[in-house]
Each structure stands twice: as structure tokens, then as C-alpha cells.
Enzyme design. Structure first.
Site, PDB file in Angstrom:
ATOM      1  N   ASP A   1      37.733 -16.951  24.887  1.00  0.00           N
ATOM      2  CA  ASP A   1      38.666 -15.814  24.754  1.00  0.00           C
ATOM      3  C   ASP A   1      39.034 -15.291  26.141  1.00  0.00           C
ATOM      4  O   ASP A   1      39.103 -14.089  26.365  1.00  0.00           O
ATOM      5  CB  ASP A   1      38.027 -14.701  23.919  1.00  0.00           C
ATOM      6  CG  ASP A   1      39.024 -13.607  23.540  1.00  0.00           C
ATOM      7  OD1 ASP A   1      40.232 -13.903  23.446  1.00  0.00           O
ATOM      8  OD2 ASP A   1      38.589 -12.453  23.340  1.00  0.00           O
TER       9      ASP A   1
ATOM     10  N   ASP B   1      32.532 -10.313  28.602  1.00  0.00           N
ATOM     11  CA  ASP B   1      32.712 -10.558  27.165  1.00  0.00           C
ATOM     12  C   ASP B   1      32.550 -12.030  26.818  1.00  0.00           C
ATOM     13  O   ASP B   1      33.501 -12.713  26.426  1.00  0.00           O
ATOM     14  CB  ASP B   1      34.076 -10.041  26.691  1.00  0.00           C
ATOM     15  CG  ASP B   1      34.185  -8.533  26.765  1.00  0.00           C
ATOM     16  OD1 ASP B   1      33.133  -7.861  26.789  1.00  0.00           O
ATOM     17  OD2 ASP B   1      35.313  -8.013  26.815  1.00  0.00           O
TER      18      ASP B   1
END
Length: 258
Positions: A193, A210
């Protein structure tokens, strides 16, 4: 109420009070993330010396909030708290399935989140050891992850590239490619991502964040995710004026998928 739970509730509510006093929106966020189990988890981490005070939000999202934690030696850490009620369990299972590190199948939503947090810590540890510039992992418990705070000495967190464009995008992009090569070829992971929402601009150097959804290279979906990451980065940095292409990036990284 069990005396231990009551004590935990008071301790963590006191820790969160500075944040929740600010305005009604902060109080709403606080009520959403500080459920009984999270309070107990934070209390345990506080007793172990990992945090002493929670002092404001670094970022807020649908699935998790990242808060500033102050330790007794006045150092700052990032405390990531995943929300049980609003997390996307189907998405989490999609990224966990196929990962040999997580062979236990479960439909229990709370356990899925605990696996997800464990996965993020494992990925951070793997990346950090491989020399990738990521927040240094510290510890985790249940739905809470504690890691290095990325920001300045005054306690201001570094912005994402989405919010703070690099002064020299081409130089920044080149640094990012070096990080990405380490990410894939040394840590043997694919982010999954990667975009300017998940890259901090820390003193004009990229810090990748993340990584909970990141998968190992031999995961069946790794190649697809890598190609998507590259396509996203090329698109975003072309908009910033960088001359690049997916072919050029792919050739530089030269990943070895099974």
C-alpha cells in the site's frame, strides 16, 4: 466492576485526559478507541514502563489512531491503537492469508486484529534489521503497537509526503528507491500500500510507515502488490516533476519472486 479493571480505567483515562479535554471531537475519538480491553492493554504497557502519559494525536484513521506517548524519561514514542469496531477484517484476512508466519485461521474479529498488530511488529522488525528507514519497533500487546516517534525535538511529528512536498522531489525519489530496494531484496517484503500517504518526509528523507499489510515475497499476491506499489509511486512522483517510469523502477529494484 473488577478493582483491577477500575484501576486500569482510571490510569489510562488520566493518560488520555489531556487529549480528550481539547474539544468534543477529541472526546468522541477517545470514547471510540479506549474500550475496556484497550484500557487494560495500555495499563499493562504503562506498568511495564513503555508509556507514562498519552499526549495528543499524531494521526487518526478509520482503523487506527496514532498517539504520542511520553515515557518517564520524557522521550516520545508513537502509540498505534487499532479500533476493534471499525477495522476492515476482510481486508486484514486478505493480507494475512498466504503468510507462512500466520497459519492459524480464525473468524474471531478481535483475534484477527491481534494478528494484524503482531504482523506489523514483525514486519517493522524485519525491515529495521534489513536497514530500511522505518520507525524502530518497540513492543506490542493485543491491539496496541508502540514504536519510535518520527518528528523533531519539540515533539512535532513529521508530515507525510502528501502533506509536505519534498524541496527536491527527484532527490527524494532517488532516496526512496534505495529504501524500496532494501525493502524488497533485503527484508524480502512487499509493502502492498505504498504511496505518499504512507511515506514521511523527515528532514527531506523518506521514512516508510504503515507496514501492517506488507507481505513476504513468496506470498501468492506479492508480485501483484509490488506492481501496484510501483505504478502508484511513478504516478505520484511524475506529478511532482520526477522523470521516471514503471519499467525503470522495476529494473532498478529487480525483485525475485518465487
Amino acid at each position: 466492576m473488577d478493582p483491577k479493571i477500575a484501576k486500569a480505567d482510571k490510569k489510562i483515562q488520566d493518560m488520555a485526559e489531556q487529549k480528550q479535554k481539547k474539544d468534543s471531537s477529541d472526546r468522541k475519538v477517545g470514547s471510540e478507541i479506549f474500550d475496556k480491553t484497550t484500557l487494560e492493554t495500555l495499563y499493562k504497557l504503562a506498568n511495564q514502563g513503555y508509556i507514562d502519559v498519552l499526549n495528543g494525536a499524531i494521526s487518526t484513521g478509520k482503523e487506527a489512531n496514532v498517539l504520542k506517548g511520553i515515557r518517564k524519561n520524557n522521550t516520545i514514542v508513537a502509540v498505534k491503537v487499532y479500533r476493534i469496531a471499525t477495522s476492515d477484517f476482510k481486508k486484514m484476512n486478505y493480507y494475512i492469508d498466504g503468510d507462512p508466519r500466520f497459519n492459524v485461521k480464525t473468524k474471531n474479529k478481535r483475534q484477527v486484529i491481534y494478528n494484524w498488530v503482531s504482523k506489523e511488529l514483525k514486519n517493522l522488525t524485519r525491515l529495521y534489521k534489513a536497514g530500511v528507514t522505518v520507525p524502530k519497533p518497540i513492543t506490542h500487546s493485543n491491539n496496541v503497537l508502540i514504536m519510535e516517534f518520527i518528528g523533531d525535538e519539540e515533539g512535532r511529528p513529521s508530515n507525510t509526503v502528501k502533506d509536505q512536498r519534498p524541496e527536491n522531489p527527484e532527490n527524494f525519489f532517488n532516496q526512496l528507491l534505495v529504501e524500496l530496494k532494501l525493502f524488497v531484496n533485503e527484508a524480502k517484503l512487499v509493502h502492498g500500500d505504498l504511496s505518499n500517504f504512507n511515506i514521511l518526509n523527515h528532514e527531506e528523507k523518506p521514512v516508510i510507515i504503515d507496514v501492517s499489510q506488507s507481505v513476504v515475497l513468496d506470498n501468492p499476491i506479492a508480485k501483484e502488490l509490488f506492481e501496484r506499489d510501483v505504478k502508484t509511486l511513478v504516478h505520484e512522483y511524475k506529478k511532482l516533476g520526477v522523470k521516471t517510469s514503471t519499467e525503470e523502477v522495476y529494473e532498478y529494484i529487480n525483485p525475485k519472486f518465487s
